[in-house]
Motif scaffolding. Structure first.
Motif, short mmCIF file in Angstrom:
data_model
loop_
_atom_site.label_atom_id
_atom_site.label_comp_id
_atom_site.label_asym_id
_atom_site.label_seq_id
_atom_site.Cartn_x
_atom_site.Cartn_y
_atom_site.Cartn_z
N LEU A 186 112.91 -33.07 16.32
CA LEU A 186 114.31 -32.81 16.71
C LEU A 186 114.54 -31.38 17.42
N SER A 187 113.58 -30.58 17.32
CA SER A 187 113.72 -29.23 17.44
C SER A 187 113.04 -28.94 19.08
N ARG A 188 112.32 -29.95 19.41
CA ARG A 188 111.61 -29.60 20.73
C ARG A 188 112.20 -29.89 21.88
N ASP A 189 113.24 -30.75 22.18
CA ASP A 189 113.92 -31.18 23.43
C ASP A 189 114.92 -30.12 23.75
N GLY A 190 115.58 -29.46 22.94
CA GLY A 190 116.55 -28.72 23.40
C GLY A 190 117.98 -29.12 23.38
N ARG A 191 118.07 -30.52 22.73
CA ARG A 191 119.50 -31.07 22.48
C ARG A 191 120.22 -30.29 21.57
N TRP A 192 119.64 -29.72 20.70
CA TRP A 192 120.25 -28.90 19.49
C TRP A 192 119.38 -27.74 19.32
N LYS A 193 120.35 -26.77 18.81
CA LYS A 193 119.40 -25.51 18.34
C LYS A 193 119.71 -25.61 16.95
N TRP A 194 118.43 -24.89 16.26
CA TRP A 194 118.46 -24.85 14.83
C TRP A 194 118.30 -23.47 14.26
N ILE A 195 118.73 -23.02 13.25
CA ILE A 195 118.53 -21.93 12.40
C ILE A 195 118.12 -22.53 11.07
N VAL A 196 116.93 -22.10 10.61
CA VAL A 196 116.48 -22.54 9.21
C VAL A 196 116.70 -21.23 8.20
N THR A 197 117.21 -21.67 7.10
CA THR A 197 117.08 -20.47 5.84
C THR A 197 116.66 -21.46 4.75
N PHE A 198 115.90 -20.61 3.82
CA PHE A 198 115.64 -21.20 2.39
C PHE A 198 116.02 -20.35 1.40
N HIS A 199 116.11 -21.11 0.17
CA HIS A 199 116.27 -20.17 -1.22
C HIS A 199 115.17 -19.18 -1.17
N PRO A 200 115.79 -18.06 -1.92
CA PRO A 200 114.71 -16.91 -2.04
C PRO A 200 113.50 -17.42 -2.87
N LYS A 201 113.35 -18.38 -3.64
CA LYS A 201 112.29 -18.70 -4.21
C LYS A 201 111.28 -19.90 -3.94
N MET A 202 111.76 -20.17 -2.72
CA MET A 202 111.05 -21.18 -1.84
C MET A 202 109.68 -21.09 -1.89
N ASN A 203 108.71 -22.02 -1.93
CA ASN A 203 107.38 -21.86 -1.77
C ASN A 203 107.01 -21.29 -0.83
N PRO A 204 106.27 -20.30 -0.60
CA PRO A 204 105.75 -19.31 0.59
C PRO A 204 105.14 -20.23 1.85
#
Length: 351
Positions: A186-204
């Motif tokens: 879904l992040s390839r066609d430009g229809r929507w913009k995405w900002i991704v964040t994670f919990h500080p303890k997320m698996n690296p």
């Protein structure tokens, strides 16, 4: 705490900010500002990450320093603190109840719980009435004070719309791995913009997989305070993260994947194939969904005035003025106290 204590502190009221994670800074700094505005003093103690990010005017104490400094109260967003530190022990929470049982697990360390809104107040007051070793005051959440302006009218959807994707770290609750391929598509066609964040303890490793998706339409944000992103997006996608409840206070929709406590305020799905249509629905902002979001926000945090930190200070002072104690003693908690001593590496005196 009595007048003699204040005299020994040169007449200035001292409050210790206690953190175990970097997120404590964003939660406790508004409270620090409210304390300083009243002429009080603050210092910090960390038993985990966060101390390196303190400013020059935010003194960091060790255990002996805390005992000498003699704070009036010790305030933390975590679920533990040393029982042998001076002062009233106060919990202000690190997030909203997202359906994780630890949120309302009383561990016997605190004199006072400062709750965020009517929903949590009812739960904790029922426990206080039953157990008798802590008090409850509804104050709102200090972390939200600087962002009060975001919790007003909902702005129109951007063009193109911007989606915030945030996942918790626990493998049993996180949808990051499950939805990774859909986010990539879904992040390839430009229809929507995405900002991704994670919990500080997320698996690296999981974080690395999402960083590999970065392109003109998707970026992984490293903002310490996720609230800084809320005003830049039109909706959130998540799972069972307490951050989604913070986001609902903006009045904007959230799509969740197998949320542990789904309700009409969420668009909850259980199949990756439902992800795209659920996002489209959220961006259309159905009136019934928007009403449910507003009602839910009022139940978990009805305060929009940016003065929750002031209410916390008022609650602490009222508790002290009333005697600074509860009708029952706190439990002995031998093993928890022992583990906490080991955690901070202190074996000196203290009850």
């Amino acid at each position: 705490m009595n007048d003699a204590d204040d005299d020994r502190n040169d007449g200035r009221r001292r409050y210790l900010m206690y953190g175990s994670e970097r997120y404590a800074l964003a939660i406790l700094r508004p409270l620090q500002a409210a304390i300083r505005a009243r002429g009080g003093e603050t210092a910090w103690f960390f038993d985990g990450p966060g101390a390196a990010d303190l400013a020059d005017d935010e003194p960091l104490l060790d255990v002996e320093g805390v005992r000498r400094w003699n704070p009036r109260a010790v305030i933390t967003p975590g679920n533990h603190l040393p029982h042998f530190f001076p002062g009233v022990k106060v919990e202000v929470f690190h997030g909203f109840d997202a359906g994780k049982p630890r949120h309302i697990h009383v561990r016997g360390f605190f004199d006072l719980y400062c709750t965020t809104g009517p929903r949590d107040t009812a739960k904790f007051q029922a426990l206080a009435d039953e157990l008798g070793h802590f008090s409850v005051a509804e104050t709102g959440w200090p972390k939200l004070d600087p962002f009060a302006a975001q919790f007003g009218a909902v702005e129109p959807v951007r063009e193109p719309p911007v989606i915030l994707y945030h996942s918790t770290f626990s493998p049993s609750w996180s949808a990051a791995e499950t939805l990774h391929d859909e986010v990539r598509r879904l992040s390839r066609d430009g229809r929507w913009k995405w900002i991704v964040t994670f919990h500080p303890k997320m698996n690296p490793g999981t974080v690395a997989k999402f960083r590999a998706l970065e392109n003109a339409h998707l970026r992984v944000a490293d903002d310490d305070n996720i609230l800084d992103l809320f005003g830049r997006v039109d909706m959130m996608c998540s799972d069972t993260s307490s951050a989604l409840n913070e986001f609902l206070l903006t009045g904007k929709p959230v799509v969740t994947f197998r949320n542990r406590r789904p309700g009409p305020q969420l668009i909850d799905i259980d199949d990756p194939a439902q992800f795209e249509p659920a996002i489209a629905c959220a961006l259309s902002r159905p009136p019934e969904l928007m009403r449910e979001i507003r009602g839910y926000a009022d139940a978990i945090h009805p305060y929009r005035d940016g003065r929750s930190s002031e209410r916390v200070v008022d609650a602490v002072e009222a508790f002290i003025a009333a005697g600074g104690s509860n009708r029952c003693k706190k439990p002995i908690n031998f093993w928890r106290k022992l583990r906490l001593r080991r955690r901070i590496g202190y074996w000196g005196p203290g009850g």
